[in-house]
Design a protein around this motif. Sequence first.
Motif, PDB file in Angstrom:
ATOM      1  N   ASN A 180     123.280 -25.161  -6.741  1.00 31.58           N
ATOM      2  CA  ASN A 180     124.180 -24.747  -5.769  1.00 31.58           C
ATOM      3  C   ASN A 180     124.036 -23.263  -5.400  1.00 31.58           C
ATOM      4  O   ASN A 180     123.616 -22.518  -6.162  1.00 31.58           O
ATOM      5  CB  ASN A 180     125.729 -25.130  -6.317  1.00 31.58           C
ATOM      6  N   ARG A 181     124.545 -22.871  -4.422  1.00 33.20           N
ATOM      7  CA  ARG A 181     124.424 -21.290  -3.931  1.00 33.20           C
ATOM      8  C   ARG A 181     124.932 -20.716  -4.906  1.00 33.20           C
ATOM      9  O   ARG A 181     124.669 -19.470  -5.537  1.00 33.20           O
ATOM     10  CB  ARG A 181     125.047 -21.200  -2.548  1.00 33.20           C
ATOM     11  N   THR A 182     126.291 -20.942  -5.433  1.00 37.82           N
ATOM     12  CA  THR A 182     126.962 -20.421  -6.334  1.00 37.82           C
ATOM     13  C   THR A 182     126.551 -21.198  -7.726  1.00 37.82           C
ATOM     14  O   THR A 182     127.377 -22.134  -8.106  1.00 37.82           O
ATOM     15  CB  THR A 182     128.628 -20.647  -6.033  1.00 37.82           C
TER      16      THR A 182
ATOM     17  N   LYS B 294     129.620 -22.853 -10.189  1.00 37.58           N
ATOM     18  CA  LYS B 294     130.081 -23.896  -9.772  1.00 37.58           C
ATOM     19  C   LYS B 294     129.227 -25.363 -10.354  1.00 37.58           C
ATOM     20  O   LYS B 294     129.833 -26.417 -10.908  1.00 37.58           O
ATOM     21  CB  LYS B 294     130.430 -24.203  -8.373  1.00 37.58           C
TER      22      LYS B 294
HETATM   23  P1  ATR Z   1     132.709 -31.081  -0.168  1.00 40.08           P
HETATM   24  O1  ATR Z   1     134.206 -31.797  -0.294  1.00 40.08           O
HETATM   25  O2  ATR Z   1     132.362 -31.626   1.198  1.00 40.08           O
HETATM   26  O3  ATR Z   1     131.795 -31.100  -1.161  1.00 40.08           O
HETATM   27  P2  ATR Z   1     133.298 -28.326  -0.605  1.00 40.08           P
HETATM   28  O4  ATR Z   1     133.882 -28.429  -1.866  1.00 40.08           O
HETATM   29  O5  ATR Z   1     133.684 -27.312   0.201  1.00 40.08           O
HETATM   30  O6  ATR Z   1     133.034 -29.552   0.237  1.00 40.08           O
HETATM   31  O7  ATR Z   1     131.873 -27.812  -1.045  1.00 40.08           O
HETATM   32  C1  ATR Z   1     130.748 -27.238  -0.052  1.00 40.08           C
HETATM   33  C2  ATR Z   1     129.326 -27.142  -0.687  1.00 40.08           C
HETATM   34  O8  ATR Z   1     128.566 -26.640   0.281  1.00 40.08           O
HETATM   35  C3  ATR Z   1     129.246 -26.011  -1.845  1.00 40.08           C
HETATM   36  O9  ATR Z   1     128.437 -26.508  -2.701  1.00 40.08           O
HETATM   37  C4  ATR Z   1     128.720 -24.804  -1.107  1.00 40.08           C
HETATM   38  O10 ATR Z   1     128.228 -23.871  -1.852  1.00 40.08           O
HETATM   39  P3  ATR Z   1     129.128 -22.677  -2.611  1.00 40.08           P
HETATM   40  O11 ATR Z   1     129.785 -23.317  -3.795  1.00 40.08           O
HETATM   41  O12 ATR Z   1     128.222 -21.872  -3.086  1.00 40.08           O
HETATM   42  O13 ATR Z   1     130.152 -22.225  -1.809  1.00 40.08           O
HETATM   43  C5  ATR Z   1     127.839 -25.322  -0.222  1.00 40.08           C
HETATM   44  N1  ATR Z   1     127.504 -24.598   0.875  1.00 40.08           N
HETATM   45  C6  ATR Z   1     128.338 -24.238   2.027  1.00 40.08           C
HETATM   46  N2  ATR Z   1     127.668 -23.515   2.877  1.00 40.08           N
HETATM   47  C7  ATR Z   1     126.541 -23.134   2.203  1.00 40.08           C
HETATM   48  C8  ATR Z   1     125.407 -22.231   2.519  1.00 40.08           C
HETATM   49  N3  ATR Z   1     125.342 -21.586   3.615  1.00 40.08           N
HETATM   50  N4  ATR Z   1     124.346 -22.226   1.964  1.00 40.08           N
HETATM   51  C9  ATR Z   1     124.194 -22.914   0.691  1.00 40.08           C
HETATM   52  N5  ATR Z   1     125.208 -23.668   0.404  1.00 40.08           N
HETATM   53  C10 ATR Z   1     126.390 -23.833   1.104  1.00 40.08           C
END
Ligand code: ATR
Length: 278
Positions: free
Chosen positions: A156-158, A161
């Motif tokens: 995950n980017r973060t 989490k």
């Molecule tokens: P969902 O319920 O569909 O899983 P969410 O809980 O908002 O939606 O999760 C979105 C995921 O997309 C997260 O893992 C997010 O990463 P972060 O935890 O770092 O925010 C990931 N995500 C969204 N935009 C991103 C990007 N530009 N690059 C990498 N990961 C991204």
Amino acid sequence: MKSTHIMAGVMGWPVSHSRSPVIHNHWISEYGLSGAYGLFPVHPSQLEAAIRGLQALGLAGCNITIPHKVDAMRFVDWVDPLAVRMGAINTIVVQQDGALHGFNHDGYGYVQSLREAQPNWQADTGPAVILGAGGAARAIVVSLLDGGATDIRILNRTLSKADDLAQEFGMAVRALNWSERADALEGAALLVNTTSLGMNGESALDIDLSKLPISALVSDIIYVPLETPLLHAARLKGNTTVNGLGMLLHQARPAFHAWFGVMPQVTPQLKNAILATF
Ligand code: ATR
């Protein structure tokens, strides 16, 4: 006494984009039932009142979508243990006595969508790589674990989490740095993108697939577009791909069964009805 005209719907904010009415109303008509499925735009500040109103309005229940899936758990009377582990609900079923029961069918829908592509697919075939650590990733982790998966790699980017998921779900789940995503594909049997990368209007997911075995199933929970850049690249490489439409359609089946008493099927006609809305 339960009316034979059965009503349900989906609560979200915003919710106008939801394809769920198309799915459920298609089935209502296909199975010759009397009923309707509508859209309920519910502001977060009104969520409890809206959920508590289901029984008073005589609804059979509702789906819960973004951004309410986690908060809604607090406003029902009982939550299915599977949904407790997923930390979210996507379906409420009003019981005969008026009690509200919460369920989460997202993981079921995901697994069924893989089985549509590969009927013998099993979660314990080999390592699974999950990109993203949000609500959808959580539901998928629980389903894979319940299917016997022993090696789930979350990137995950973060990172924190992904770490939280690994901590919570134990030895079979490992968190890796986002920068390691190409290497993490080594030996994988399944790759799933649960991030929003690759969705219409978002940038593409940047990942080098060269270490991914050709036998791996590659899936994306995105369905607009149907073939994301990830799925396109995987298909050109020779991997079997699965788009997000199947998860959307299959998660709806157990909810429809609970409300309308018929376990519906995902047919080419239903898929075409959904595709016609894009
Ligand atoms: P969902 O319920 O569909 O899983 P969410 O809980 O908002 O939606 O999760 C979105 C995921 O997309 C997260 O893992 C997010 O990463 P972060 O935890 O770092 O925010 C990931 N995500 C969204 N935009 C991103 C990007 N530009 N690059 C990498 N990961 C991204």
